[in-house]
Design a protein around this motif. Structure first.
Motif, short mmCIF file in Angstrom:
data_model
loop_
_atom_site.label_atom_id
_atom_site.label_comp_id
_atom_site.label_asym_id
_atom_site.label_seq_id
_atom_site.Cartn_x
_atom_site.Cartn_y
_atom_site.Cartn_z
N ILE A 1 56.20 167.94 53.25
CA ILE A 1 55.13 167.03 52.82
C ILE A 1 53.92 167.83 52.34
O ILE A 1 53.32 167.50 51.32
CB ILE A 1 54.76 166.06 53.96
N GLU A 2 53.59 168.90 53.07
CA GLU A 2 52.46 169.75 52.65
C GLU A 2 52.70 170.31 51.26
O GLU A 2 51.78 170.34 50.43
CB GLU A 2 52.25 170.89 53.65
N GLN A 3 53.93 170.75 50.99
CA GLN A 3 54.26 171.30 49.67
C GLN A 3 54.14 170.22 48.60
O GLN A 3 53.61 170.46 47.52
CB GLN A 3 55.67 171.89 49.66
N GLN A 4 54.61 169.01 48.90
CA GLN A 4 54.48 167.91 47.94
C GLN A 4 53.02 167.62 47.65
O GLN A 4 52.64 167.42 46.48
CB GLN A 4 55.15 166.66 48.48
N ILE A 5 52.20 167.56 48.68
CA ILE A 5 50.78 167.26 48.50
C ILE A 5 50.11 168.35 47.66
O ILE A 5 49.33 168.05 46.75
CB ILE A 5 50.07 167.09 49.87
N SER A 6 50.44 169.61 47.92
CA SER A 6 49.88 170.71 47.12
C SER A 6 50.27 170.58 45.66
O SER A 6 49.44 170.79 44.76
CB SER A 6 50.36 172.06 47.67
N THR A 7 51.53 170.22 45.43
CA THR A 7 52.01 170.05 44.05
C THR A 7 51.29 168.88 43.37
O THR A 7 50.91 168.98 42.20
CB THR A 7 53.53 169.82 44.04
N ILE A 8 51.10 167.81 44.09
CA ILE A 8 50.40 166.64 43.54
C ILE A 8 48.97 167.01 43.16
O ILE A 8 48.50 166.68 42.07
CB ILE A 8 50.41 165.47 44.55
N VAL A 9 48.28 167.73 44.03
CA VAL A 9 46.91 168.15 43.75
C VAL A 9 46.88 169.03 42.50
O VAL A 9 46.04 168.84 41.61
CB VAL A 9 46.28 168.87 44.96
N GLU A 10 47.80 169.98 42.41
CA GLU A 10 47.85 170.86 41.24
C GLU A 10 48.12 170.07 39.96
O GLU A 10 47.44 170.27 38.95
CB GLU A 10 48.92 171.95 41.42
N ASP A 11 49.11 169.19 40.01
CA ASP A 11 49.47 168.41 38.82
C ASP A 11 48.32 167.52 38.35
O ASP A 11 47.99 167.48 37.16
CB ASP A 11 50.70 167.54 39.10
N LEU A 12 47.73 166.79 39.28
CA LEU A 12 46.64 165.88 38.90
C LEU A 12 45.39 166.65 38.51
O LEU A 12 44.65 166.21 37.62
CB LEU A 12 46.35 164.90 40.04
N SER A 13 45.15 167.79 39.12
CA SER A 13 44.01 168.62 38.73
C SER A 13 44.16 169.09 37.30
O SER A 13 43.17 169.13 36.55
CB SER A 13 43.89 169.83 39.66
N THR A 14 45.37 169.43 36.92
CA THR A 14 45.63 169.85 35.54
C THR A 14 45.46 168.68 34.59
O THR A 14 44.82 168.80 33.54
CB THR A 14 47.05 170.44 35.42
N GLU A 15 46.03 167.54 34.96
CA GLU A 15 45.97 166.36 34.08
C GLU A 15 44.54 165.88 33.87
O GLU A 15 44.18 165.46 32.77
CB GLU A 15 46.81 165.23 34.67
N PHE A 16 43.73 165.92 34.91
CA PHE A 16 42.37 165.39 34.83
C PHE A 16 41.30 166.49 34.87
O PHE A 16 40.17 166.25 35.27
CB PHE A 16 42.14 164.39 35.97
N ALA A 17 41.66 167.67 34.41
CA ALA A 17 40.75 168.83 34.47
C ALA A 17 39.45 168.61 33.72
O ALA A 17 38.40 169.14 34.12
CB ALA A 17 41.46 170.08 33.93
N SER A 18 39.48 167.81 32.68
CA SER A 18 38.26 167.60 31.89
C SER A 18 37.27 166.64 32.56
O SER A 18 36.11 166.58 32.14
CB SER A 18 38.61 167.10 30.49
#
Length: 74
Positions: A6-23
């Motif tokens: 679950i921790e790995q999934q959460i980390s991946t979600i944070v990375e993915d959404l951070s990239t998508e909404f970086a602006s």
């Protein structure tokens, strides 16, 4: 699913959404939204494997909704 999964999934979600909404959002802002949804979903989750999917969906929807302009009645 174990806690490390679950921790790995959460980390991946944070990375993915951070990239998508970086602006529009910092990584810390994205992490806060994701963690808030995790805290809301995880305690009552009957199937632990769905936590990541639900957290991603609701966090994405919340961030996206915050970007939409609001209409003001004149």
């Amino acid at each position: 699913m174990d806690a490390s999964g679950i921790e790995q999934q959460i980390s991946t979600i944070v990375e993915d959404l951070s990239t998508e909404f970086a602006s529009t959002h910092t990584k810390e802002q994205v992490r806060a939204v994701v963690e808030r949804w995790r805290q809301d979903i995880e305690p009552s989750a009957k199937i632990q494997d769905f936590i990541g999917v639900l957290v991603r969906r609701f966090a994405h929807e919340e961030i996206e909704a915050a970007l939409k302009p609001t209409r003001i009645a004149v």
